[in-house]
Enzyme design. Structure first.
Site, PDB file in Angstrom:
ATOM      1  N   ASP A 171     -14.468 -18.236 -10.424  1.00  0.00           N
ATOM      2  CA  ASP A 171     -14.325 -19.061 -11.600  1.00  0.00           C
ATOM      3  C   ASP A 171     -15.499 -20.138 -11.701  1.00  0.00           C
ATOM      4  O   ASP A 171     -15.494 -20.727 -12.548  1.00  0.00           O
ATOM      5  CB  ASP A 171     -12.972 -19.169 -12.198  1.00  0.00           C
ATOM      6  CG  ASP A 171     -12.299 -20.086 -11.320  1.00  0.00           C
ATOM      7  OD1 ASP A 171     -12.629 -20.686 -10.214  1.00  0.00           O
ATOM      8  OD2 ASP A 171     -11.079 -20.721 -11.754  1.00  0.00           O
ATOM      9  N   SER A 172     -15.793 -20.577 -10.575  1.00  0.00           N
ATOM     10  CA  SER A 172     -16.871 -21.478 -10.358  1.00  0.00           C
ATOM     11  C   SER A 172     -18.038 -21.238 -11.262  1.00  0.00           C
ATOM     12  O   SER A 172     -18.775 -21.842 -11.729  1.00  0.00           O
ATOM     13  CB  SER A 172     -17.261 -21.540  -8.879  1.00  0.00           C
ATOM     14  OG  SER A 172     -17.691 -20.367  -8.459  1.00  0.00           O
ATOM     15  N   GLU A 185      -4.767 -19.451  -7.659  1.00  0.00           N
ATOM     16  CA  GLU A 185      -4.644 -20.602  -7.096  1.00  0.00           C
ATOM     17  C   GLU A 185      -3.229 -21.395  -7.192  1.00  0.00           C
ATOM     18  O   GLU A 185      -2.484 -20.855  -7.852  1.00  0.00           O
ATOM     19  CB  GLU A 185      -5.440 -21.438  -7.988  1.00  0.00           C
ATOM     20  CG  GLU A 185      -6.949 -21.432  -7.799  1.00  0.00           C
ATOM     21  CD  GLU A 185      -7.750 -22.514  -8.412  1.00  0.00           C
ATOM     22  OE1 GLU A 185      -7.251 -23.446  -8.718  1.00  0.00           O
ATOM     23  OE2 GLU A 185      -9.085 -22.372  -8.548  1.00  0.00           O
ATOM     24  N   ASP A 193     -11.616 -13.786  -9.382  1.00  0.00           N
ATOM     25  CA  ASP A 193     -10.957 -14.853  -9.636  1.00  0.00           C
ATOM     26  C   ASP A 193     -10.156 -14.949 -10.936  1.00  0.00           C
ATOM     27  O   ASP A 193     -10.651 -14.490 -11.745  1.00  0.00           O
ATOM     28  CB  ASP A 193     -11.771 -16.170  -9.613  1.00  0.00           C
ATOM     29  CG  ASP A 193     -11.396 -17.275  -8.857  1.00  0.00           C
ATOM     30  OD1 ASP A 193     -10.152 -17.205  -8.237  1.00  0.00           O
ATOM     31  OD2 ASP A 193     -12.040 -18.201  -8.704  1.00  0.00           O
ATOM     32  N   LYS A 224      -7.904 -13.096  -7.111  1.00  0.00           N
ATOM     33  CA  LYS A 224      -7.499 -14.643  -6.257  1.00  0.00           C
ATOM     34  C   LYS A 224      -6.796 -15.520  -7.234  1.00  0.00           C
ATOM     35  O   LYS A 224      -7.176 -15.363  -8.568  1.00  0.00           O
ATOM     36  CB  LYS A 224      -8.746 -15.411  -5.705  1.00  0.00           C
ATOM     37  CG  LYS A 224      -8.511 -16.544  -5.215  1.00  0.00           C
ATOM     38  CD  LYS A 224      -9.614 -17.228  -4.460  1.00  0.00           C
ATOM     39  CE  LYS A 224     -10.647 -17.829  -5.324  1.00  0.00           C
ATOM     40  NZ  LYS A 224     -10.057 -19.021  -5.872  1.00  0.00           N
ATOM     41  N   GLU A 262      -9.266 -24.772   0.640  1.00  0.00           N
ATOM     42  CA  GLU A 262     -10.350 -25.567   0.417  1.00  0.00           C
ATOM     43  C   GLU A 262      -9.986 -27.007   0.474  1.00  0.00           C
ATOM     44  O   GLU A 262      -8.872 -27.395  -0.102  1.00  0.00           O
ATOM     45  CB  GLU A 262     -10.594 -24.979  -1.329  1.00  0.00           C
ATOM     46  CG  GLU A 262     -11.856 -26.093  -1.995  1.00  0.00           C
ATOM     47  CD  GLU A 262     -12.324 -25.447  -3.210  1.00  0.00           C
ATOM     48  OE1 GLU A 262     -11.938 -24.543  -3.744  1.00  0.00           O
ATOM     49  OE2 GLU A 262     -13.063 -26.332  -3.758  1.00  0.00           O
TER      50      GLU A 262
HETATM   51  O1  KIV Z   1     -14.563 -20.122  -7.790  1.00  0.00           O
HETATM   52  C1  KIV Z   1     -14.980 -20.232  -6.730  1.00  0.00           C
HETATM   53  O2  KIV Z   1     -16.025 -20.095  -6.414  1.00  0.00           O
HETATM   54  C2  KIV Z   1     -13.818 -20.302  -5.515  1.00  0.00           C
HETATM   55  C3  KIV Z   1     -14.350 -20.637  -4.204  1.00  0.00           C
HETATM   56  C4  KIV Z   1     -15.269 -21.507  -3.801  1.00  0.00           C
HETATM   57  C5  KIV Z   1     -13.361 -20.344  -3.278  1.00  0.00           C
HETATM   58  O3  KIV Z   1     -12.610 -20.560  -5.696  1.00  0.00           O
END
Ligand code: KIV
Length: 291
Positions: free
Chosen positions: A62-63, A133, A101, A131, A198
């Site tokens: 989600d970055s 969090e 994510d 993924k 992280e």
């Molecule tokens: O969203 C992302 O890119 C991440 C990673 C950097 C672990 O969660």
């Protein structure tokens, strides 16, 4: 474990087995002490490059809210936007494990909502794992029950930016490091196939890695983790922000692209592009018989 052989369109570099990476592969790599390489990707072109270079796990992170969409943090990205990018990555990838994510708000209301949204990532976008969090043990158990592999994410969890009061290194005290380890163990126990750590002290990540039955994937968590992940745009200098301490820039894509674009603009302005060789021509008429 069954490993499906395949032949990647672009191939993988010599020395990297051309076998599909699955969640159990990552556990096997930990067992064999083979470091796991992971990187984010958000579109077809970069996902193809990342996959063809033999990276083991590709995270549609989600970055992308920040590095692709220009948001200030990761909170605004929606399930539909994440699905859109996951589909593009999925089309490109042959070998790596594709992890999607789950965005902020897609699993925070209830476990049932989290499972329903995770199913969308698998069914509609072809994700092989999701993924999430935070220490959401109940949700991880429910996803595992629903046959969805999970990568958990602890420590500096960017979706908690407001609670944390910014992006701060987590678990710096002995008590907090102890809690981090307990959370990681509980998530693995609930079925998480890997845990991203992280922004945590190296010592805390090393202690967790030594005891966790599943791999740790570090980002700003030191070299003892079973694997490492970075954001693609940070790695190649395309993220337009100062690099965090843990980022290593392996290329200057911004510089490379800028100079190519400037060169193109100058060529257009000086009529140096396109050349005759880059132009089409009328077809030659066949000669008349009596001419
Ligand atoms: O969203 C992302 O890119 C991440 C990673 C950097 C672990 O969660």
């Amino acid at each position: 474990m069954s490993l499906t052989n395949f032949s990647a369109a672009g191939g993988v570099p010599a020395g990297i087995p051309a076998t599909k990476i699955t969640m159990p592969t990552l556990t096997e790599m930990k067992r064999q002490l083979k470091p796991i390489s992971a990187l984010t990707a958000y579109d077809y072109a970069t996902a193809r490059l990342v996959d063809e270079t033999g990276i083991d796990m590709i995270l549609v992170g989600d970055s992308l809210a920040m590095v692709v969409m220009g948001h200030e943090n990761t909170l605004a990205i929606t399930v539909d936007e994440m699905l859109h990018h996951t589909r593009a990555v999925r089309r490109a990838v042959r070998r790596a494990l594709v992890v999607a994510d789950m965005p902020f708000g897609s699993y925070h209301g209830s476990v049932a909502e989290g499972v329903a949204n995770a199913i969308r990532f698998v069914k509609e976008a072809g994700a092989e794992a999701v993924k999430i969090e935070g220490p959401r043990v109940e949700l991880v158990a429910a996803l595992t029950e629903a046959e969805i592999p999970v990568v958990a994410h602890l420590g500096l969890t960017p979706q908690s930016v407001h609670r944390m009061g910014g992006y701060r290194v987590q678990a710096r005290t002995a008590d907090a490091a102890k809690q981090l380890k307990a959370d990681a163990m509980a998530l693995a126990e609930a079925g998480a196939g890997a845990v991203v750590l992280e922004g945590v002290p190296r010592e805390a990540a090393a202690a967790i890695t030594a005891e966790l039955p599943v791999p740790t994937i570090g980002i700003g968590a030191g070299p003892e983790c079973d694997g490492q992940i970075l954001v693609f745009h940070d790695l190649v200098n395309l993220s337009f922000s100062p690099a965090a301490k843990f980022v290593r820039r392996y290329a200057d894509a911004a510089g490379l692209f800028r100079s190519a674009i400037e060169h193109y603009r100058e060529d257009v302005e000086h009529r140096a592009f396109p050349s005759d060789a880059e132009s089409y021509h009328l077809q030659k008429q066949p000669l008349a018989v009596n001419s």
